[in-house]
Enzyme design. Structure first.
Site, PDB file in Angstrom:
ATOM      1  N   ASP A   1      -4.639   1.873  11.003  1.00  0.00           N
ATOM      2  CA  ASP A   1      -6.091   1.511  11.067  1.00  0.00           C
ATOM      3  C   ASP A   1      -6.198   1.069  12.676  1.00  0.00           C
ATOM      4  O   ASP A   1      -6.443   2.050  13.511  1.00  0.00           O
ATOM      5  CB  ASP A   1      -6.480   0.655  10.212  1.00  0.00           C
ATOM      6  CG  ASP A   1      -7.909   0.227  10.143  1.00  0.00           C
ATOM      7  OD1 ASP A   1      -8.768   0.998  10.607  1.00  0.00           O
ATOM      8  OD2 ASP A   1      -8.073  -0.635   9.423  1.00  0.00           O
TER       9      ASP A   1
ATOM     10  N   PHE B   1     -13.776   3.287   4.289  1.00  0.00           N
ATOM     11  CA  PHE B   1     -13.000   2.373   3.471  1.00  0.00           C
ATOM     12  C   PHE B   1     -12.210   3.261   2.432  1.00  0.00           C
ATOM     13  O   PHE B   1     -13.388   3.910   1.211  1.00  0.00           O
ATOM     14  CB  PHE B   1     -13.488   1.016   3.112  1.00  0.00           C
ATOM     15  CG  PHE B   1     -12.370   0.307   2.862  1.00  0.00           C
ATOM     16  CD1 PHE B   1     -11.644  -0.712   3.727  1.00  0.00           C
ATOM     17  CD2 PHE B   1     -11.817  -0.011   1.334  1.00  0.00           C
ATOM     18  CE1 PHE B   1     -10.481  -1.273   3.379  1.00  0.00           C
ATOM     19  CE2 PHE B   1     -10.779  -0.872   1.062  1.00  0.00           C
ATOM     20  CZ  PHE B   1     -10.184  -1.503   2.253  1.00  0.00           C
TER      21      PHE B   1
ATOM     22  N   GLY C   1       0.852  -1.112  -0.006  1.00  0.00           N
ATOM     23  CA  GLY C   1      -0.092   0.017  -0.153  1.00  0.00           C
ATOM     24  C   GLY C   1       0.813   1.260   0.075  1.00  0.00           C
ATOM     25  O   GLY C   1       0.131   2.382  -0.425  1.00  0.00           O
TER      26      GLY C   1
HETATM   27  P1  IMP Z   1      -3.887  -2.031  10.831  1.00  0.00           P
HETATM   28  O1  IMP Z   1      -5.241  -2.117  11.264  1.00  0.00           O
HETATM   29  O2  IMP Z   1      -3.533  -0.627  11.624  1.00  0.00           O
HETATM   30  O3  IMP Z   1      -2.741  -3.003  11.230  1.00  0.00           O
HETATM   31  O4  IMP Z   1      -3.776  -1.564   9.404  1.00  0.00           O
HETATM   32  C1  IMP Z   1      -3.383  -2.716   8.293  1.00  0.00           C
HETATM   33  C2  IMP Z   1      -3.578  -2.346   7.269  1.00  0.00           C
HETATM   34  O5  IMP Z   1      -5.006  -2.414   6.706  1.00  0.00           O
HETATM   35  C3  IMP Z   1      -3.187  -1.100   6.206  1.00  0.00           C
HETATM   36  O6  IMP Z   1      -1.719  -1.031   6.312  1.00  0.00           O
HETATM   37  C4  IMP Z   1      -3.766  -1.186   4.987  1.00  0.00           C
HETATM   38  O7  IMP Z   1      -3.251  -1.724   4.169  1.00  0.00           O
HETATM   39  C5  IMP Z   1      -5.054  -1.806   5.488  1.00  0.00           C
HETATM   40  N1  IMP Z   1      -6.073  -0.902   5.403  1.00  0.00           N
HETATM   41  C6  IMP Z   1      -6.967  -0.402   6.717  1.00  0.00           C
HETATM   42  N2  IMP Z   1      -7.797   0.376   6.058  1.00  0.00           N
HETATM   43  C7  IMP Z   1      -7.885   0.456   4.829  1.00  0.00           C
HETATM   44  C8  IMP Z   1      -8.858   1.101   4.012  1.00  0.00           C
HETATM   45  O8  IMP Z   1      -9.389   1.968   4.195  1.00  0.00           O
HETATM   46  N3  IMP Z   1      -8.384   0.825   2.591  1.00  0.00           N
HETATM   47  C9  IMP Z   1      -7.386  -0.050   2.138  1.00  0.00           C
HETATM   48  N4  IMP Z   1      -6.482  -0.543   2.918  1.00  0.00           N
HETATM   49  C10 IMP Z   1      -6.993  -0.244   4.170  1.00  0.00           C
END
Ligand code: IMP
Length: 175
Positions: free
Chosen positions: A102, A151, A43
């Site tokens: 996130d 999202f 990403g």
């Molecule tokens: P975490 O939940 O902080 O561990 O984030 C994990 C990963 O989820 C992020 O690095 C993104 O790749 C993916 N992610 C979370 N929210 C979104 C979104 O709204 N769009 C696309 N990818 C997301």
């Protein structure tokens, strides 16, 4: 998904403007140092490419890839590094570049693992911060944009691998 419905959230112009500001902050904070910039695949690759080209301080780059096991679009807590960096970070100034914070699970894991390798400093730059969705406390040092929830796709961010190539950031409205 072919029928993705979306609304523009951050235009390429707004993104460009914000990245110039972050790059100026980072350049000021690391003046006279050489940074190791670590992008989290996939990403962050678009954001990282734009960011490093605006830094006024020298840097080397590397990439890590992290998998989180569980439900499709959010992480579950089980984080595994599936591709590690190849550069030694002991005594180096390291900046992790991530697309979105996130739940905070991915970055808190990565920071814990990298910290054990003895970097001189370790900071995190996130393109976006979804502050209301944290499962663990985590604060990025540099943040491009903050949103509450929703999202988002485009500018490197995907929905089931689609939409990464969009030049602007959109919020998906039919999930
Ligand atoms: P975490 O939940 O902080 O561990 O984030 C994990 C990963 O989820 C992020 O690095 C993104 O790749 C993916 N992610 C979370 N929210 C979104 C979104 O709204 N769009 C696309 N990818 C997301």
């Amino acid at each position: 998904m072919e029928d993705m419905q979306k609304e523009i959230l951050f235009s390429r112009d707004a993104i460009n403007q914000r990245i110039s500001e972050i790059a100026a902050d980072i350049s000021r904070d690391y003046a006279g140092k050489e940074l190791v910039v670590v992008g989290v695949l996939k990403g962050a690759f678009v954001f990282m490419a734009d960011l490093i080209r605006r830094l006024q301080t020298p840097c080397v780059i590397d990439f890590a890839r992290v998998a989180s096991y569980g439900s499709g679009s959010t992480s579950s807590g089980q984080i595994v590094i599936t591709k590690d960096i190849e550069i030694q970070i002991k005594d180096r100034d390291v900046l992790i570049v991530e697309d979105i914070v996130d739940t905070g699970l991915t970055l808190s894991h990565l920071v814990r693992v990298f910290r054990e390798r003895g970097p001189h400093s370790l900071k995190v730059c996130a393109f976006m911060d979804k502050r209301l969705r944290r499962k663990v406390a985590f604060e990025a040092d540099y943040v491009g944009f903050t949103i509450d929830d929703g999202f988002v796709v485009g500018y490197g961010l995907d929905f089931n691998e689609r939409a990464r190539y969009f030049p602007d950031v959109y919020i998906v409205t039919n999930l």
